[in-house]
Design a protein around this motif. Structure first.
Motif, PDB file in Angstrom:
ATOM      1  N   ALA A   1     -21.014 -30.868  -6.991  1.00  0.00           N
ATOM      2  CA  ALA A   1     -21.437 -30.167  -5.774  1.00  0.00           C
ATOM      3  C   ALA A   1     -20.381 -30.306  -4.675  1.00  0.00           C
ATOM      4  N   LEU A   2     -19.710 -31.435  -4.632  1.00  0.00           N
ATOM      5  CA  LEU A   2     -18.691 -31.661  -3.603  1.00  0.00           C
ATOM      6  C   LEU A   2     -17.349 -31.017  -3.946  1.00  0.00           C
ATOM      7  N   ALA A   3     -17.229 -30.496  -5.149  1.00  0.00           N
ATOM      8  CA  ALA A   3     -15.957 -29.910  -5.595  1.00  0.00           C
ATOM      9  C   ALA A   3     -15.826 -28.453  -5.154  1.00  0.00           C
ATOM     10  N   HIS A   4     -16.200 -28.180  -3.925  1.00  0.00           N
ATOM     11  CA  HIS A   4     -16.087 -26.843  -3.338  1.00  0.00           C
ATOM     12  C   HIS A   4     -15.779 -27.053  -1.859  1.00  0.00           C
ATOM     13  N   LEU A   5     -14.776 -26.361  -1.345  1.00  0.00           N
ATOM     14  CA  LEU A   5     -14.312 -26.605   0.021  1.00  0.00           C
ATOM     15  C   LEU A   5     -15.422 -26.454   1.067  1.00  0.00           C
ATOM     16  N   SER A   6     -16.194 -25.385   0.993  1.00  0.00           N
ATOM     17  CA  SER A   6     -17.252 -25.181   2.003  1.00  0.00           C
ATOM     18  C   SER A   6     -18.306 -26.273   1.932  1.00  0.00           C
ATOM     19  N   ARG A   7     -18.707 -26.658   0.721  1.00  0.00           N
ATOM     20  CA  ARG A   7     -19.716 -27.717   0.588  1.00  0.00           C
ATOM     21  C   ARG A   7     -19.167 -29.049   1.080  1.00  0.00           C
ATOM     22  N   LEU A   8     -17.902 -29.304   0.827  1.00  0.00           N
ATOM     23  CA  LEU A   8     -17.290 -30.537   1.305  1.00  0.00           C
ATOM     24  C   LEU A   8     -17.234 -30.548   2.834  1.00  0.00           C
ATOM     25  N   GLN A   9     -16.916 -29.414   3.440  1.00  0.00           N
ATOM     26  CA  GLN A   9     -16.902 -29.318   4.907  1.00  0.00           C
ATOM     27  C   GLN A   9     -18.299 -29.538   5.480  1.00  0.00           C
ATOM     28  N   ILE A  10     -19.308 -28.943   4.868  1.00  0.00           N
ATOM     29  CA  ILE A  10     -20.700 -29.134   5.307  1.00  0.00           C
ATOM     30  C   ILE A  10     -21.082 -30.605   5.196  1.00  0.00           C
ATOM     31  N   PHE A  11     -20.773 -31.200   4.054  1.00  0.00           N
ATOM     32  CA  PHE A  11     -21.110 -32.598   3.809  1.00  0.00           C
ATOM     33  C   PHE A  11     -20.429 -33.511   4.831  1.00  0.00           C
ATOM     34  N   PHE A  12     -19.127 -33.323   5.055  1.00  0.00           N
ATOM     35  CA  PHE A  12     -18.406 -34.147   6.028  1.00  0.00           C
ATOM     36  C   PHE A  12     -18.994 -33.985   7.430  1.00  0.00           C
ATOM     37  N   PHE A  13     -19.345 -32.760   7.800  1.00  0.00           N
ATOM     38  CA  PHE A  13     -19.953 -32.520   9.108  1.00  0.00           C
ATOM     39  C   PHE A  13     -21.258 -33.301   9.254  1.00  0.00           C
ATOM     40  N   LEU A  14     -22.091 -33.266   8.213  1.00  0.00           N
ATOM     41  CA  LEU A  14     -23.370 -33.979   8.273  1.00  0.00           C
ATOM     42  C   LEU A  14     -23.179 -35.492   8.250  1.00  0.00           C
ATOM     43  N   VAL A  15     -22.187 -35.977   7.529  1.00  0.00           N
ATOM     44  CA  VAL A  15     -21.902 -37.418   7.534  1.00  0.00           C
ATOM     45  C   VAL A  15     -21.509 -37.853   8.944  1.00  0.00           C
ATOM     46  N   ARG A  16     -20.631 -37.086   9.588  1.00  0.00           N
ATOM     47  CA  ARG A  16     -20.192 -37.423  10.952  1.00  0.00           C
ATOM     48  C   ARG A  16     -21.340 -37.297  11.961  1.00  0.00           C
ATOM     49  N   ALA A  17     -22.276 -36.400  11.705  1.00  0.00           N
ATOM     50  CA  ALA A  17     -23.398 -36.189  12.633  1.00  0.00           C
ATOM     51  C   ALA A  17     -24.312 -37.406  12.701  1.00  0.00           C
ATOM     52  N   LYS A  18     -24.375 -38.189  11.644  1.00  0.00           N
ATOM     53  CA  LYS A  18     -25.198 -39.403  11.589  1.00  0.00           C
ATOM     54  C   LYS A  18     -26.663 -39.139  11.898  1.00  0.00           C
ATOM     55  N   GLY A  19     -27.149 -37.987  11.543  1.00  0.00           N
ATOM     56  CA  GLY A  19     -28.556 -37.663  11.748  1.00  0.00           C
ATOM     57  C   GLY A  19     -28.838 -36.251  11.288  1.00  0.00           C
ATOM     58  N   GLU A  20     -30.009 -35.782  11.600  1.00  0.00           N
ATOM     59  CA  GLU A  20     -30.417 -34.431  11.203  1.00  0.00           C
ATOM     60  C   GLU A  20     -29.706 -33.365  12.026  1.00  0.00           C
ATOM     61  N   MET A  21     -29.435 -32.259  11.361  1.00  0.00           N
ATOM     62  CA  MET A  21     -28.867 -31.090  12.036  1.00  0.00           C
ATOM     63  C   MET A  21     -29.617 -29.864  11.526  1.00  0.00           C
ATOM     64  N   SER A  22     -29.877 -28.934  12.429  1.00  0.00           N
ATOM     65  CA  SER A  22     -30.538 -27.697  12.016  1.00  0.00           C
ATOM     66  C   SER A  22     -29.531 -26.796  11.315  1.00  0.00           C
ATOM     67  N   VAL A  23     -30.035 -25.852  10.547  1.00  0.00           N
ATOM     68  CA  VAL A  23     -29.165 -24.899   9.865  1.00  0.00           C
ATOM     69  C   VAL A  23     -28.308 -24.154  10.888  1.00  0.00           C
ATOM     70  N   GLY A  24     -28.892 -23.795  12.021  1.00  0.00           N
ATOM     71  CA  GLY A  24     -28.146 -23.099  13.067  1.00  0.00           C
ATOM     72  C   GLY A  24     -26.999 -23.930  13.611  1.00  0.00           C
ATOM     73  N   GLU A  25     -27.224 -25.218  13.796  1.00  0.00           N
ATOM     74  CA  GLU A  25     -26.162 -26.112  14.276  1.00  0.00           C
ATOM     75  C   GLU A  25     -25.046 -26.243  13.247  1.00  0.00           C
ATOM     76  N   ILE A  26     -25.445 -26.338  11.980  1.00  0.00           N
ATOM     77  CA  ILE A  26     -24.447 -26.434  10.911  1.00  0.00           C
ATOM     78  C   ILE A  26     -23.637 -25.143  10.845  1.00  0.00           C
TER      79      ILE A  26
END
Length: 99
Positions: A21-46
């Protein structure tokens, strides 16, 4: 974070699915963003941060959720995503156990 003993170091199908799942640039960017967020994020924020179309984002979020990397929660008409920290910790230990 305690290292896994080498005798207990075993990759599972769940680990393979997470790495796939992480072997795709967009998914990796989403994952890194959520890791840095350290909490919940709405789909709109993502979407505002990652800047990809809504349907494409939904597809990637679902792939990450099915791989066990994210969890989601629906509140009224909003969906919130967060990283499953225990899964990420296990993957990190698996990758660093031999280093």
């Amino acid at each position: 974070m305690t290292p896994l003993p080498l005798a207990r170091l075993e990759a599972t199908e769940e680990h393979v699915e997470a790495f796939k799942a992480l072997a795709h640039l967009s998914r990796l960017q989403i994952f890194f963003f959520l890791v840095r967020a350290k909490g919940e994020m709405s789909v709109g924020e993502i979407q505002a941060e990652i800047e990809i179309p809504g349907p494409t984002l939904s597809h990637h979020l679902d792939a990450l959720r099915r791989a066990g990397l994210l969890e989601s929660r629906k509140e009224e008409r909003y969906i919130y995503y967060s990283v499953k920290r225990d899964t990420v910790s296990t993957l990190t230990r698996l990758l660093t156990a031999c280093c």
